[in-house]
Design an enzyme around this catalytic site. Sequence first.
Site, PDB file in Angstrom:
ATOM      1  N   LYS A   1      12.592  58.647 -65.055  1.00 47.72           N
ATOM      2  CA  LYS A   1      13.983  58.986 -65.338  1.00 47.72           C
ATOM      3  C   LYS A   1      14.077  60.403 -65.891  1.00 47.72           C
ATOM      4  O   LYS A   1      14.913  61.210 -65.449  1.00 47.72           O
ATOM      5  CB  LYS A   1      14.559  57.990 -66.350  1.00 47.72           C
ATOM      6  CG  LYS A   1      16.019  58.232 -66.636  1.00 47.72           C
ATOM      7  CD  LYS A   1      16.581  57.178 -67.565  1.00 47.72           C
ATOM      8  CE  LYS A   1      16.815  55.883 -66.818  1.00 47.72           C
ATOM      9  NZ  LYS A   1      17.153  54.767 -67.652  1.00 47.72           N
TER      10      LYS A   1
ATOM     11  N   ARG B   1      17.456  56.480 -73.769  1.00 45.40           N
ATOM     12  CA  ARG B   1      17.062  55.722 -72.579  1.00 45.40           C
ATOM     13  C   ARG B   1      15.557  55.700 -72.389  1.00 45.40           C
ATOM     14  O   ARG B   1      14.893  56.707 -72.580  1.00 45.40           O
ATOM     15  CB  ARG B   1      17.685  56.354 -71.327  1.00 45.40           C
ATOM     16  CG  ARG B   1      19.181  56.308 -71.303  1.00 45.40           C
ATOM     17  CD  ARG B   1      19.753  57.294 -70.291  1.00 45.40           C
ATOM     18  NE  ARG B   1      21.210  57.278 -70.342  1.00 45.40           N
ATOM     19  CZ  ARG B   1      21.971  56.538 -69.547  1.00 45.40           C
ATOM     20  NH1 ARG B   1      21.434  55.787 -68.626  1.00 45.40           N
ATOM     21  NH2 ARG B   1      23.271  56.565 -69.682  1.00 45.40           N
TER      22      ARG B   1
ATOM     23  N   GLY C   1      15.055  47.681 -65.191  1.00 45.13           N
ATOM     24  CA  GLY C   1      15.560  46.679 -66.119  1.00 45.13           C
ATOM     25  C   GLY C   1      14.525  46.107 -67.076  1.00 45.13           C
ATOM     26  O   GLY C   1      14.824  45.195 -67.833  1.00 45.13           O
TER      27      GLY C   1
ATOM     28  N   MET D   1      12.795  47.734 -69.481  1.00 37.30           N
ATOM     29  CA  MET D   1      12.778  48.303 -70.834  1.00 37.30           C
ATOM     30  C   MET D   1      14.207  48.578 -71.288  1.00 37.30           C
ATOM     31  O   MET D   1      15.160  48.336 -70.567  1.00 37.30           O
ATOM     32  CB  MET D   1      11.918  49.555 -70.839  1.00 37.30           C
ATOM     33  CG  MET D   1      10.440  49.218 -70.692  1.00 37.30           C
ATOM     34  SD  MET D   1       9.399  50.644 -70.751  1.00 37.30           S
ATOM     35  CE  MET D   1       9.973  51.547 -69.343  1.00 37.30           C
TER      36      MET D   1
ATOM     37  N   ARG E   1      16.104  58.131 -58.293  1.00 33.25           N
ATOM     38  CA  ARG E   1      14.737  57.672 -58.044  1.00 33.25           C
ATOM     39  C   ARG E   1      14.651  57.223 -56.594  1.00 33.25           C
ATOM     40  O   ARG E   1      15.681  57.011 -55.944  1.00 33.25           O
ATOM     41  CB  ARG E   1      14.357  56.532 -58.990  1.00 33.25           C
ATOM     42  CG  ARG E   1      15.228  55.323 -58.834  1.00 33.25           C
ATOM     43  CD  ARG E   1      14.878  54.268 -59.864  1.00 33.25           C
ATOM     44  NE  ARG E   1      15.868  53.211 -59.840  1.00 33.25           N
ATOM     45  CZ  ARG E   1      16.166  52.427 -60.868  1.00 33.25           C
ATOM     46  NH1 ARG E   1      15.551  52.566 -62.004  1.00 33.25           N
ATOM     47  NH2 ARG E   1      17.064  51.482 -60.749  1.00 33.25           N
TER      48      ARG E   1
ATOM     49  N   HIS F   1      20.589  42.437 -60.329  1.00 34.87           N
ATOM     50  CA  HIS F   1      19.178  42.313 -60.682  1.00 34.87           C
ATOM     51  C   HIS F   1      18.422  41.462 -59.665  1.00 34.87           C
ATOM     52  O   HIS F   1      17.355  41.834 -59.181  1.00 34.87           O
ATOM     53  CB  HIS F   1      19.077  41.701 -62.084  1.00 34.87           C
ATOM     54  CG  HIS F   1      17.680  41.416 -62.496  1.00 34.87           C
ATOM     55  ND1 HIS F   1      17.108  40.180 -62.335  1.00 34.87           N
ATOM     56  CD2 HIS F   1      16.722  42.220 -62.995  1.00 34.87           C
ATOM     57  CE1 HIS F   1      15.858  40.241 -62.754  1.00 34.87           C
ATOM     58  NE2 HIS F   1      15.612  41.468 -63.168  1.00 34.87           N
TER      59      HIS F   1
ATOM     60  N   SER G   1     -19.924  43.079 -31.959  1.00 31.18           N
ATOM     61  CA  SER G   1     -18.712  42.907 -32.763  1.00 31.18           C
ATOM     62  C   SER G   1     -19.122  42.232 -34.067  1.00 31.18           C
ATOM     63  O   SER G   1     -19.784  41.183 -34.059  1.00 31.18           O
ATOM     64  CB  SER G   1     -17.711  42.055 -31.991  1.00 31.18           C
ATOM     65  OG  SER G   1     -16.547  41.898 -32.762  1.00 31.18           O
TER      66      SER G   1
ATOM     67  N   CYS H   1     -14.463  41.610 -35.718  1.00 31.57           N
ATOM     68  CA  CYS H   1     -13.526  40.535 -35.386  1.00 31.57           C
ATOM     69  C   CYS H   1     -13.402  39.486 -36.474  1.00 31.57           C
ATOM     70  O   CYS H   1     -12.771  38.451 -36.282  1.00 31.57           O
ATOM     71  CB  CYS H   1     -13.893  39.891 -34.054  1.00 31.57           C
ATOM     72  SG  CYS H   1     -15.507  39.108 -34.076  1.00 31.57           S
TER      73      CYS H   1
ATOM     74  N   TYR I   1     -13.101  49.540 -32.723  1.00 32.11           N
ATOM     75  CA  TYR I   1     -11.853  48.781 -32.814  1.00 32.11           C
ATOM     76  C   TYR I   1     -11.981  47.660 -33.838  1.00 32.11           C
ATOM     77  O   TYR I   1     -13.086  47.265 -34.207  1.00 32.11           O
ATOM     78  CB  TYR I   1     -11.451  48.203 -31.454  1.00 32.11           C
ATOM     79  CG  TYR I   1     -12.350  47.092 -30.950  1.00 32.11           C
ATOM     80  CD1 TYR I   1     -12.130  45.760 -31.326  1.00 32.11           C
ATOM     81  CD2 TYR I   1     -13.414  47.365 -30.094  1.00 32.11           C
ATOM     82  CE1 TYR I   1     -12.965  44.747 -30.875  1.00 32.11           C
ATOM     83  CE2 TYR I   1     -14.241  46.355 -29.638  1.00 32.11           C
ATOM     84  CZ  TYR I   1     -14.016  45.046 -30.038  1.00 32.11           C
ATOM     85  OH  TYR I   1     -14.829  44.047 -29.606  1.00 32.11           O
TER      86      TYR I   1
HETATM   87  C1  PEP Z   1     -16.900  35.764 -38.131  1.00 35.47           C
HETATM   88  O1  PEP Z   1     -17.855  35.108 -38.504  1.00 35.47           O
HETATM   89  O2  PEP Z   1     -16.507  36.787 -38.716  1.00 35.47           O
HETATM   90  C2  PEP Z   1     -16.130  35.370 -36.940  1.00 35.47           C
HETATM   91  C3  PEP Z   1     -15.183  36.135 -36.480  1.00 35.47           C
HETATM   92  O3  PEP Z   1     -16.417  34.181 -36.371  1.00 35.47           O
HETATM   93  P1  PEP Z   1     -15.976  32.765 -36.943  1.00 35.47           P
HETATM   94  O4  PEP Z   1     -14.962  33.013 -38.012  1.00 35.47           O
HETATM   95  O5  PEP Z   1     -15.434  32.012 -35.793  1.00 35.47           O
HETATM   96  O6  PEP Z   1     -17.253  32.219 -37.456  1.00 35.47           O
END
Ligand code: PEP
Length: 915
Positions: free
Chosen positions: A22, A125, A134, A136, A370, A486, A800, A868, A887
């Site tokens: 403020k 204030r 709100g 304080m 603000r 509020h 992966s 994954c 990815y």
């Molecule tokens: C994992 O183990 O991260 C995975 C993606 O496989 P699950 O969860 O099916 O074991």
Amino acid sequence: MEKYVYSFKEADYRNKKLFGGKGASLIQMTQLGLRVPPGFIITTEACKKFYEPRRREISELEGILLKNPPPEVRDEVIKKLHAIIDSLDLPGEIWSQVVSYMRELEKETGKRFGDPENPLLVSVRSGAAVSMPGMMDTVLNLGLNDETVKGLAKQTGNEWFAYDAYRRFLQMFGKIVLSIDEKLFSTAWEEIKRKYGVKDDPDVQLEGLKEAVERFKEIIVRARGGFPQDPWEQLKLAIKAVFRSWMSPRAIFYRIIEKITPDIADCTAVNVVTMVFGNAGWDSGTGVVFSRDVATGENKLYGEFLPVAQGEDVVAGIRTPMDIEEFRKRFPHLYEELYQGVKLLEKVNKDVQDVEFTVERGKLYFLQTRNAKMTALARVKTAVDMAKEGIITKEEALLMVSPDHVLQLLYPRIDPKAKATLVAQGLPASPGAVSGQVVFHPDDAVRWAAQGKRVILARVETKPDDVHGFYAAVGVLTSRGGMTSHAAVVARAIGKPAVVGAESIEIHEEEKYLKVGTHVIREGDWITIDGHTGNVYIGVVPTIEAELIPELEELLRWADEIRRLGVRANADLPEDAAIARKFGAQGIGLLRIERMFRKPERLELLRRIILAESPEERRPHLEALYKMLKNDFKEVFKIMDGLPVVVRLIDPPLHEFLPKPEEILEQIYQRKMRGDDASELEKLYRRVKALQEANPMLGHRGVRVGVTHPDFYYYLNKAILEAAAELKKEGFNPVVEIMIPQVSDVREIIYVKEKAIIPALKDVEASTGVKLDVKIGTMIETVRACLTIDEIAKHVDFISFGTNDLTQAVFSFSRDDAENKFIPQYLDLKILDADPFETIDIKGVGKLVEYAAKTAKEVNPSIEVGVCGEHGGDPKSIYFFHNKVDYVSASPFRVPLARLSAAQAAIINRQNPHY
Ligand code: PEP
Ligand code: MG
């Protein structure tokens, strides 16, 4: 001597830590040339200095509150805290600086503090480094006493106004500075209004105001022995009270929930500001305005103005304010000035602004600005619009929207086809549709939620003291208050669906029921609220999933231009694949084949396969199963046409698909009781028992099944590959990647490739005449796979990381049990900073991922590397994976969030390459 006090003209507005939000805004607005009443700031350092003598004890007590103790303990701790804080005095060096800045203020305004002829009045204030709306305290009209009130009346020629200011001051001072129960004042005020037969505050005549002043003083004398007539004494006490409010239970609670640690905000500053009076007549008032609509994001001023009123009246929802459009019609010049000021602030602060202002006899004053809190919808829309208007860059827009906003936008809505009993409509204060059991008190919300119930907190209106109930509830409903009340502000800030100001509902908090029309809803009854529309329904109403709004699509397109990390989805069924594609997934990063066995006839086949004692016995069942699966694969590949689909070969321990031994025993018993033959069941029982394992998660699963049953893996591959070949013939472009789970040695890969995958490929190519180009890869989810990645990477096209199993393996924490058993305590005790199954453990699991990904690329530069596990949809983990893998793969609803997080990682990384 350290400097603790600064005027608005001399300070640096960028130093929010020192001046509070403020204070910084008052400095900024003053220096931008907007009309701000003169004033000064007592810094947060002064507040720290105030607490210093007993800081250690205070921190200890705060630590107890942090653990959310039962109410008895909590109340005891709060009492102790107050006793300590009350014993503190304002250090002399701070006070002497305050006095000299008050003298400056006198010079600047030409008034004198405590002068019976021409008194200077100020507001005191609070304001910490981050906004804690709100939480304080603030005191207005300070400097009034029995003498100065007369001076104010003379000076303004308006006795009514002077006494109105005085009664307000007494009430606020009594409540906030002297900690007197507010009810005593409000009850007296209501009695006076009743006595004079008036409904609204501005209609109370002078006589009534004077009576209020006398009664309020009596209340104070009775409670505290006297009322300080000396304005300097009032000022000192008020500054202390504001410092003290930093340690009020609700402020502490808010900091805990919002994770406001001392490095973010430590103590509050105090702003001493010359009073301007919104209650000076019908050409005066006070308001709150947003530079854009905080519900929808539309680019138009949005807010409310309450004539003849002071600050807190608007937020408290005591009278119904006028819409800002109405204000525009009535005061076009003021509106124009306000508009220009607000838009200037938006431009320099590069964000939607939430501005408090007061009009005193036709003159506009800015009191605070603000960055606005808003709905996720408005956040996304305003970020995109502001980038298009050139106020911010696309990168800034991308950083402005949090992954959480994106998740909120995917909140469910009421199914338009649902038959629902609509009973009331309020304001759509915070989006999302939810059903819950009604409770009427925030403490009940906490208690019920602790029992695992979904509750909707229904209140006439809410106060800052109710905030714990917001967090416990799935939604909030009030019968009074506007979009800036509020309840609305807090619900939006924490992303809870809310409907406010549903005036046709009578809420009886004490008696714990609500009445709407002829319906009576009692505590525990189910209702549904829709924060998109403001609708309130009785019972549970079905909801449907949300669609991406155009602005989010646009923002995510910008994200796609910037991010380097690919985003795929974990999807097992055609319906998931369709959602994933709609949300912008660049393929499927994990299709768990076992989820395709959900239908009873398939499960039965799978059981027969598992229970068969020889390949010959298994074959007919495998043949039947592969035909069924093939059609599902075709559907998924078609939906993902042209995009990669990583199909993982069967992974879980096999006993998961079999009946439990106890169940079979029970059946055997039943049969025998009836005198029937149970030999088949007995055979089944023996087989199931033989398959039982002590540690199934570390047992006969994943590639180990492929090694012991290559025929099983062969048929799975045949289903996948034949689906792809047939689609190719039909003109589609399936991009198939086959993934082997649970590998710990490269020879497992070599073996199943040779015994199952390659033979299936050859057979399918021969039988269909279609040449298939499939990638073969593996999951990296055992520690040994990470450590021997140099060998593995040479034999696969992709890897992966299965970070779920990898986390389990690295910690030796059972992923199925840890989160219910000990992780909460680990988090409480700060042994862990975050649940490692939610956010990647950078120090341990992350180190292995980093090593394995890097080595894999060194050994096999064309290898594709993904993640994954669940971490693929977690923003913090995504920041970590950026630059390390190609990815991430996230559940379909998290795909938009992952796209945004990946872009944010790229932007932050560009700004700070060491990040
Ligand atoms: C994992 O183990 O991260 C995975 C993606 O496989 P699950 O969860 O099916 O074991
Ligand atoms: Mg796994």
